[in-house]
Scaffold this motif. Sequence first.
Motif, PDB file in Angstrom:
ATOM      1  N   GLN A   1       0.846  -1.158  -0.517  1.00  0.00           N
ATOM      2  CA  GLN A   1       0.222   0.053   0.077  1.00  0.00           C
ATOM      3  C   GLN A   1       1.423   0.970   0.000  1.00  0.00           C
ATOM      4  OE1 GLN A   1      -2.346  -1.030   4.292  1.00  0.00           O
ATOM      5  NE2 GLN A   1      -4.376  -2.178   2.498  1.00  0.00           N
ATOM      6  N   ILE A   2       1.540   1.209   0.912  1.00  0.00           N
ATOM      7  CA  ILE A   2       2.855   2.407   0.494  1.00  0.00           C
ATOM      8  C   ILE A   2       3.511   2.603  -0.452  1.00  0.00           C
ATOM      9  CG2 ILE A   2       5.014   3.281   1.659  1.00  0.00           C
ATOM     10  CD1 ILE A   2       4.062   1.811   4.135  1.00  0.00           C
ATOM     11  N   GLN A   3       3.759   1.800  -1.132  1.00  0.00           N
ATOM     12  CA  GLN A   3       4.290   1.370  -2.254  1.00  0.00           C
ATOM     13  C   GLN A   3       3.774   2.368  -3.487  1.00  0.00           C
ATOM     14  OE1 GLN A   3       7.787   1.028  -2.768  1.00  0.00           O
ATOM     15  NE2 GLN A   3       7.339   1.559  -5.289  1.00  0.00           N
ATOM     16  N   GLU A   4       2.232   1.714  -3.964  1.00  0.00           N
ATOM     17  CA  GLU A   4       1.454   1.848  -4.148  1.00  0.00           C
ATOM     18  C   GLU A   4       0.995   3.731  -4.394  1.00  0.00           C
ATOM     19  OE1 GLU A   4      -3.471   1.208  -5.321  1.00  0.00           O
ATOM     20  OE2 GLU A   4      -2.367   0.161  -3.963  1.00  0.00           O
ATOM     21  N   VAL A   5       1.044   4.286  -2.847  1.00  0.00           N
ATOM     22  CA  VAL A   5       0.975   5.852  -2.699  1.00  0.00           C
ATOM     23  C   VAL A   5       2.172   6.113  -2.872  1.00  0.00           C
ATOM     24  CG1 VAL A   5       0.433   7.660  -0.732  1.00  0.00           C
ATOM     25  CG2 VAL A   5      -0.490   5.604  -0.749  1.00  0.00           C
ATOM     26  N   PHE A   6       3.622   5.870  -3.211  1.00  0.00           N
ATOM     27  CA  PHE A   6       4.480   6.375  -3.206  1.00  0.00           C
ATOM     28  C   PHE A   6       4.670   6.959  -4.663  1.00  0.00           C
ATOM     29  CE2 PHE A   6       6.868   6.601   0.723  1.00  0.00           C
ATOM     30  CZ  PHE A   6       6.026   7.865   1.496  1.00  0.00           C
ATOM     31  N   GLU A   7       4.317   5.260  -5.499  1.00  0.00           N
ATOM     32  CA  GLU A   7       4.045   5.373  -7.040  1.00  0.00           C
ATOM     33  C   GLU A   7       3.584   6.204  -7.757  1.00  0.00           C
ATOM     34  OE1 GLU A   7       5.981   3.659 -10.707  1.00  0.00           O
ATOM     35  OE2 GLU A   7       6.435   3.292  -9.082  1.00  0.00           O
ATOM     36  N   PHE A   8       2.129   6.923  -7.206  1.00  0.00           N
ATOM     37  CA  PHE A   8       1.317   6.924  -7.635  1.00  0.00           C
ATOM     38  C   PHE A   8       1.563   8.892  -7.452  1.00  0.00           C
ATOM     39  CE2 PHE A   8      -2.780   9.972  -6.696  1.00  0.00           C
ATOM     40  CZ  PHE A   8      -3.231  10.077  -7.764  1.00  0.00           C
ATOM     41  N   ILE A   9       1.997   9.647  -6.425  1.00  0.00           N
ATOM     42  CA  ILE A   9       2.549  11.412  -6.823  1.00  0.00           C
ATOM     43  C   ILE A   9       3.547  11.270  -6.909  1.00  0.00           C
ATOM     44  CG2 ILE A   9       0.588  10.895  -3.914  1.00  0.00           C
ATOM     45  CD1 ILE A   9       3.974  10.822  -2.001  1.00  0.00           C
ATOM     46  N   LYS A  10       4.858  10.187  -7.600  1.00  0.00           N
ATOM     47  CA  LYS A  10       6.381  10.711  -7.625  1.00  0.00           C
ATOM     48  C   LYS A  10       6.134  11.811  -8.263  1.00  0.00           C
ATOM     49  CE  LYS A  10       7.247   7.051 -10.603  1.00  0.00           C
ATOM     50  NZ  LYS A  10       7.773   5.474 -11.287  1.00  0.00           N
ATOM     51  N   ASN A  11       6.836  12.289  -8.835  1.00  0.00           N
ATOM     52  CA  ASN A  11       7.457  13.271  -9.690  1.00  0.00           C
ATOM     53  C   ASN A  11       8.259  12.294 -10.833  1.00  0.00           C
ATOM     54  OD1 ASN A  11       9.601  14.274 -11.141  1.00  0.00           O
ATOM     55  ND2 ASN A  11       8.771  16.569 -10.051  1.00  0.00           N
ATOM     56  N   ASP A  12       7.822  12.162 -11.660  1.00  0.00           N
ATOM     57  CA  ASP A  12       8.150  11.217 -12.859  1.00  0.00           C
ATOM     58  C   ASP A  12       9.551  11.638 -12.987  1.00  0.00           C
ATOM     59  OD1 ASP A  12       5.405   9.741 -12.619  1.00  0.00           O
ATOM     60  OD2 ASP A  12       4.855  10.937 -14.726  1.00  0.00           O
ATOM     61  N   THR A  13      10.344  12.906 -13.205  1.00  0.00           N
ATOM     62  CA  THR A  13      11.182  12.768 -13.823  1.00  0.00           C
ATOM     63  C   THR A  13      12.303  12.587 -11.824  1.00  0.00           C
ATOM     64  OG1 THR A  13      11.040  15.059 -14.585  1.00  0.00           O
ATOM     65  CG2 THR A  13      13.253  14.460 -13.875  1.00  0.00           C
ATOM     66  N   LEU A  14      12.258  12.897 -11.098  1.00  0.00           N
ATOM     67  CA  LEU A  14      12.702  12.617  -9.890  1.00  0.00           C
ATOM     68  C   LEU A  14      12.541  11.059  -9.417  1.00  0.00           C
ATOM     69  CD1 LEU A  14      12.431  15.979  -8.365  1.00  0.00           C
ATOM     70  CD2 LEU A  14      14.335  14.983  -9.509  1.00  0.00           C
ATOM     71  N   GLY A  15      11.398  10.417  -9.436  1.00  0.00           N
ATOM     72  CA  GLY A  15      11.127   9.010  -9.163  1.00  0.00           C
ATOM     73  C   GLY A  15      10.705   9.293  -7.846  1.00  0.00           C
ATOM     74  N   ILE A  16      10.307   8.023  -7.229  1.00  0.00           N
ATOM     75  CA  ILE A  16      10.212   7.735  -5.430  1.00  0.00           C
ATOM     76  C   ILE A  16      10.680   8.140  -4.328  1.00  0.00           C
ATOM     77  CG2 ILE A  16       9.943   5.756  -3.959  1.00  0.00           C
ATOM     78  CD1 ILE A  16       7.832   4.982  -6.163  1.00  0.00           C
TER      79      ILE A  16
END
Length: 192
Positions: free
Chosen positions: A17-32
């Motif tokens: 669940q944590i990974q799913e949240v962080f994947e969703f909000i990440k800046n696509d250029t900077l990453g998780i």
Amino acid sequence: MPNHITNKVKVIGTDEQIQEVFEFIKNDTLGIGTIDFNKITPMPKWVYGNSPGIVGISFDDEKLWGVENTVLGWSRKHWGTKWNAYGQPDDRNSKDTIFFETAWNGIPNLIQKLAWIFSMVKIEYSFADEDTGSSNCGFYCFEYDKINEQREYELCSKEAYELAFELVHNGEMPDWYIFNPETNTYEHVEGD
């Protein structure tokens, strides 16, 4: 030049669940380990200044387009701050916590919206102004549509200082502060 606000988001849930949240909000250029406010509340393409060819917004632009139809006005209204997150990724990040900076304000309403999107987790959110001891700080615990905890601190209160020490000063009390037990708060002291 704005005051920089240090923000901390801790997600409480399973590793997946944590990974799913962080994947969703990440800046696509900077990453998780980063956050892009556009992932939570996307800025519409029609907002004036939301294109690479426009640099800076003037008062004339705001008169012509309307303040809420310019990048700065729209982001203040919908994100709670004038710019997207910056100062990321942060070395203090962990598998369940990210740190980032915002201009002038914390973003509790935006983080509450993130809790609505991810109803299966709890999100602890705290923020503190670089102006140590400022009342521009607080702590929230969101769970879906509930605010389980909300603390906002008074100017120069012990709690406001301690939150700033934790977030802005990496958990350390700077040498130029001392605790005064008579007032039950911290005081700025002049150097030698």
